[in-house]
Write an enzyme that holds these catalytic residues in place. Structure first.
Site, mmCIF file in Angstrom:
data_model
loop_
_atom_site.group_PDB
_atom_site.id
_atom_site.type_symbol
_atom_site.label_atom_id
_atom_site.label_comp_id
_atom_site.label_asym_id
_atom_site.label_seq_id
_atom_site.Cartn_x
_atom_site.Cartn_y
_atom_site.Cartn_z
ATOM 1 C CG HIS A 1 50.193 35.166 42.796
ATOM 2 N ND1 HIS A 1 49.915 33.916 42.060
ATOM 3 C CD2 HIS A 1 49.312 35.952 42.596
ATOM 4 C CE1 HIS A 1 48.779 34.167 41.500
ATOM 5 N NE2 HIS A 1 48.389 35.117 41.752
ATOM 6 C CB SER B 1 46.614 35.611 38.786
ATOM 7 O OG SER B 1 46.035 35.164 40.132
#
Length: 680
Positions: free
Chosen positions: A651, A536
């Site tokens: 995610h 991320s």
């Protein structure tokens, strides 16, 4: 020099998440990566070991107290998508608790032929007989919400139901909720969502009425990040709160009282909470209050009602120093528990709530990362805590904040830590700042393949935690594992983060590269045997290391990354992060963003480290186009890169433990093949 033209992006088509051409590209890139990295016995063993750790039946079933029961969500080999279940405290404390299964997600997937992934439950207080259940398709952030009747184990026929969206919903009472979701065009002519993709309208919705007729409570701007409302049902002190997040770190706060919004006039970047008549405030920047400048990261106590009337008299409960910051706090019926970090080591402090008299909390272990998991402030001093370290398996502590806590459950050791030790060192960054990092390795290993992990953003502190998977797949095989506490995190309070946002972003990368150099200078590794890993925002970190500091590393694992910082604010939730990185459409801010944005800085005339780039098709937070386009640009520049995209998973990159184990083993196999040795 090969540079991607931002105004004429040749790989823009890879942003079409589920387009046939883009998915054909994904499959064509997955195939050689999987074929290369999954063929060895080592990969099979690492995948098996990781799956065993993630799905083992003997790990701690962490719980939350809800009335007379404790609730747990459990995933194992038999139930890969999980069971939502509960038991009594007495049964839970036994060696073989008797669990009452409320929802079997695997069975639900089969019955409804949907790719459901559990996303959470909000249980109604104080009766705890109804729950708002969030289910995601494939692990995305967007969820479907349904109302569930706990005693009968059934979905409520006339219940609150929301279609798939990034909705916000929370209980007011049995027949009323606050909700932010798709309401269609609003009176101002704009839609229901902010440019960040979150609700900008919050309404009060009554059971049995059409959602379209719900009463509007607050409407924000399209340029806001999000708005929302919540109800605090504390007995004797019921309160309704409304917030408007103007960016990721700043918000306007209100109490909704008698139909009117009253401003809670704390700094827009401050965290606050209200308990009975006390308001606790943690400012993220210096706050001059009652004529005194209070530093960022302080904890201040006010009389709430007097504060609303303008009185700023307060008590200072915590003041940070150069080594110590406030990580978090928890409240029980009579105690305030402060969790602080001293050079990234956990310390706990207890005080009597309201009088703020220091109090002892017996039973808290030394030399471990300790966190408060749950309290029951409405009714008791009950407290649940966890304790672990890099080499000590997690222990669950239970007790009360007055008499103390004691272990009630422990996770078995997942690796032999008898010859594994941890050391803390400090690197010196380019501006002279001391940056801490931990080195975890076998005692008989002096130097060799080294994996450096980092994040450096959003005030997220990286504190020591049990390295079961990393230890089994890396450390016990002879690798050295390094945990860096670079700026951008919160290890030394808010300023450790705020100095590294926007134009200060370079500090994150200077810190991380300084740790890399320090590892080499201390003899732990060499550039050829040094790898780094991040996901991320940490994936952005890996992209910057590749394009700005390629000489420092032999390999990089870049997971669910942000990469194209010219367009990040236009993709999914990207606009919500402009307070962290800046606005690329502002020429002054693009000037500093452009100095590190990896996608625009890919070159062919400099050798890059070996790279593994991974993402998920179902990630609706960080767009998979970042990873796809970066890989395509690297290939065009002749740089060494392998790519893997999980067609499911949000995610986190994985929708279940089997996928997570595969993804983990893939990364470690890549690392052993690039900076390690084939026989480990």
């Amino acid at each position: 020099m090969a540079e991607t033209n931002t105004t004429d992006d040749p790989y823009l088509w890879l942003e079409d998440v589920t387009g046939d051409e883009a998915l054909d590209w994904v499959r064509a890139h997955n195939e050689p990566t999987v074929a290369e990295l999954t063929s060895s016995e080592r990969f099979a063993q690492m995948q098996s070991d990781t799956l065993e750790i993630l799905s083992s039946d003997d790990r701690i079933p962490y719980v939350r107290r809800r009335g007379e029961y404790v609730y747990n969500f459990w995933v194992d080999g038999t139930n890969p998508y999980g069971l939502w279940r509960r038991t009594t405290l007495e049964s839970y404390r036994s060696t073989e608790p008797e669990w009452d299964v409320l929802i079997d997600v695997d069975a639900l997937r089969t019955a409804e032929d949907e790719n459901w992934v559990w996303s959470g439950a909000s249980v109604l207080r104080p009766d705890y007989d109804r729950a708002l259940i969030s289910l995601s398709r494939g692990g995305a952030d967007a969820t479907v919400v349904r109302e569930f009747d706990i005693p009968s184990r059934t979905w409520v026929d006339d219940g609150f139901v929301l279609p798939e969206n990034k909705s916000n919903v929370g209980w007011i009472d049995r027949d009323t909720v606050y909700v932010g979701t798709e309401f269609g065009e609003q009176p101002d002519g704009a839609g229901s969502w902010t440019s960040s993709g979150y609700p900008r309208v919050v309404k009060q919705w009554t059971r049995g009425t059409d959602l379209a007729s719900a009463t509007t409570v607050f409407t924000g701007s399209v340029d806001d990040v999000a708005v929302g409302a919540s109800f605090d049902p504390t007995p004797g002190f019921p309160r309704h709160f409304v917030y408007r997040s103007t960016d990721f770190y700043n918000a306007e706060q209100f109490e909704l009282r008698d139909g009117e919004l009253r401003t809670v006039d704390v700094p827009s970047d401050a965290d606050f909470s209200v308990r009975h008549d006390v308001m606790l405030v943690t400012p993220k920047s210096e706050w001059t209050v009652d004529g005194v400048a209070r530093p960022a990261g302080s904890l201040l106590a006010f009389d709430y009602e007097r504060f609303l009337d303008g009185d700023r008299t307060h008590t200072v409960l915590f003041t940070p120093d150069t080594h110590t910051s406030l990580e978090t706090y928890a409240i029980t019926a009579t105690r305030l528990i402060l969790v602080t970090l001293h050079d990234v080591a956990t310390r706990l402090q207890s005080m009597e709530f309201g009088t703020w008299t220091p109090a002892e909390l017996p039973g808290v272990p030394d030399l471990a990362t300790v966190g408060v998991l749950d309290t029951d402030a409405d009714h008791s001093d009950e407290i649940w805590m966890s304790s672990s370290s890099f080499t000590q398996a997690p222990t669950l502590l239970y007790g009360d904040a007055v008499s103390g806590v004691a272990p009630i459950k422990s996770s078995p050791e997942r690796f032999d830590a008898s010859n594994v030790s941890t050391q803390q060192f400090f690197a010196t960054s380019d501006d002279g700042t001391r940056v801490p990092y931990f080195v975890i390795k076998r005692d008989d290993v002096e130097s060799g393949p080294t994996l450096l992990y980092g994040y450096g953003g959003f005030e997220n502190s990286l504190t020591p935690s049990y390295l079961a998977v990393a230890a089994r797949n890396w450390i016990t095989r002879g690798g050295i594992y390094v945990y860096s506490n670079i700026r951008g995190g919160g290890e030394y309070g808010p300023s450790w983060h705020t100095q590294a946002v926007k134009a200060g972003r370079h500090l994150v990368y200077e810190d991380f590269s300084s740790v890399a150099r320090d590892l080499v200078a201390r003899g732990f590794t060499t550039p050829a045997t040094l790898a780094a890993q991040g996901g991320s925002n940490g994936g952005l970190l890996m992209g910057v290391m590749a394009t700005t500091y390629p000489e420092l590393f032999g390999a990089l694992v870049c997971q669910v990354p942000l990469i194209d910082m010219r367009r990040y604010h236009l993709l999914l939730a990207g606009a919500s992060w402009m307070a962290e990185y800046g606005d690329p459409d502002d020429p002054a801010e693009w000037e500093y963003i452009s100095t590190y944005s990896p996608y625009q800085r890919v070159r062919s005339d400099v050798g890059y480290p070996q790279m593994l780039v991974t993402t998920s098709t179902r990630d609706d937070r960080v767009h998979p186009g970042h990873a796809r386009k970066f890989t395509a640009a690297l290939e065009a520049a002749g740089q060494p890169v392998r790519y893997y995209e999980n067609i499911e998973g949000g995610h986190g990159g994985a929708a279940d433990n089997k996928q997570a184990a595969f993804k983990s083993a893939l990364a470690y196999e890549f690392l052993w093949r690039t900076v390690g040795a084939t026989d480990r």
